[in-house]
Design a protein around this motif. Sequence first.
Motif, short mmCIF file in Angstrom:
data_model
loop_
_atom_site.label_atom_id
_atom_site.label_comp_id
_atom_site.label_asym_id
_atom_site.label_seq_id
_atom_site.Cartn_x
_atom_site.Cartn_y
_atom_site.Cartn_z
N MET A 121 29.32 42.40 41.92
CA MET A 121 28.02 43.35 41.71
C MET A 121 26.70 42.61 41.39
O MET A 121 25.57 42.46 41.75
N SER A 122 26.88 41.51 40.26
CA SER A 122 26.03 40.65 39.69
C SER A 122 25.37 39.72 40.63
O SER A 122 24.23 39.28 40.44
N GLU A 123 26.05 39.34 41.71
CA GLU A 123 25.71 38.48 42.56
C GLU A 123 24.62 39.06 43.82
O GLU A 123 24.00 38.44 44.43
N THR A 124 24.69 40.50 43.77
CA THR A 124 23.85 41.15 44.83
C THR A 124 22.47 41.31 44.26
O THR A 124 21.61 42.05 45.13
N GLY A 125 22.29 41.39 43.06
CA GLY A 125 21.02 41.53 42.41
C GLY A 125 20.79 42.84 41.78
O GLY A 125 20.05 43.18 40.84
N TYR A 126 22.15 43.91 42.02
CA TYR A 126 22.17 44.90 41.29
C TYR A 126 22.90 44.54 40.08
O TYR A 126 23.66 43.63 39.94
N ARG A 127 23.14 45.67 39.11
CA ARG A 127 23.90 45.43 37.71
C ARG A 127 24.99 46.25 37.93
O ARG A 127 24.96 47.47 37.95
N PRO A 128 26.41 45.73 37.38
CA PRO A 128 27.39 46.59 37.32
C PRO A 128 27.61 47.59 36.34
O PRO A 128 27.05 47.38 35.18
N GLY A 129 28.17 48.70 36.52
CA GLY A 129 28.19 49.83 35.37
C GLY A 129 29.54 50.48 35.72
O GLY A 129 30.28 50.56 36.87
N PHE A 130 30.24 50.91 34.69
CA PHE A 130 31.54 51.55 34.87
C PHE A 130 31.36 53.02 33.99
O PHE A 130 31.26 53.13 32.67
N TYR A 131 31.74 54.11 34.96
CA TYR A 131 31.70 55.34 34.18
C TYR A 131 33.15 55.56 34.09
O TYR A 131 34.20 55.24 34.68
N HIS A 132 33.76 55.78 32.86
CA HIS A 132 35.02 55.77 32.20
C HIS A 132 35.47 56.73 31.16
O HIS A 132 34.40 57.05 30.31
N ASP A 133 36.84 56.69 31.02
CA ASP A 133 37.36 57.49 29.66
C ASP A 133 37.86 56.34 28.91
O ASP A 133 38.83 55.69 29.29
N PRO A 134 37.17 55.99 27.77
CA PRO A 134 37.75 54.97 26.90
C PRO A 134 39.08 55.21 26.26
O PRO A 134 39.57 54.51 25.58
N VAL A 135 39.32 56.57 26.13
CA VAL A 135 40.42 57.06 25.36
C VAL A 135 41.75 57.22 26.08
O VAL A 135 42.87 56.80 25.95
#
Length: 216
Positions: A121-135
Motif C-alpha cells: 500500500m505504501s508503494e501506491t501513494g496511499y497509506r495503509p491502515g488496519f481496522y482491528h480488535d487488539p484484544v
Amino acid sequence: MARKAWGIDSAKKADQDLYNCVKKYYGTPAYWGRYLADVPGVSRGLSKLEISFIHSKGIKVLPIYNVFDQAIQYDKGAIAVRNAVFHARRLDIAEGTVIFANIEHFFSVQPEWIAAWSEKMSETGYRPGFYHDPVKGDFSEAYCAAVSKNSKIANQSILWSTRPETGTSKEYEAPPFNPAKPPCKGNVWIWQYGRDAKNCPIDTNLADDRLLKYLY
C-alpha cells in the motif's frame, strides 16, 4: 491534550436521511467511514455521488476495504492492496489517503498479510491502515510479528482499534480517548468505541486529530 475528532462509520450509504438521523441523535461527524466496494448482505460500496454528498456537508471520507474474510499469505495481501487501490482510484480518492483493511476478530491473520498490506500500500501513494480488535483474535500477535521484522510497518500504518467498546454516544458525551493497543509500537489514531447505535445504523468513533489529514 488536543481535542479528539468525533466521527462515524456505516455499512449503509450516506444519504440525506441517514445524515439527518445522525445530526438529530448524535452530532456532526468530522469524518464518515465507508466501504470501497459492495459486499452482498454486508455493506454498500461507495460511489462518487455519495462522496460528493459527504463532502457537501463538510465531512471527510474514511475509506475501508472489506472484500476479504481472512488475512493470510503475502500474495493474498498484495492482491487485496491492488483491489483496494483500484476502487480508490475509480472513486478519485486522492493519494495520501489512508485505506483501512477491515480485519474482524474472527479472521485468521498472519504477519505476512499484514506486511503485504503495509508495504505494498505504501508503494501506491496511499497509506495503509488496519481496522482491528487488539484484544480478541489474531491481529495483535500477527501485527507485532510483522513489525518485529520490519519496523517501517509501525511507522507507516495507522491503527483503528475496536476496544474497549464503551457503547455509542452523542458527540459531546464521547468518552476520553483511550483505545486499547497491540503490545508493540503502533499509531493507534482512531477508536471505534461504540457499535450499532440504537437510533441510526452507525458506529461511533474518536480520532486523534493527526488522522484527519490522511482522510479524503
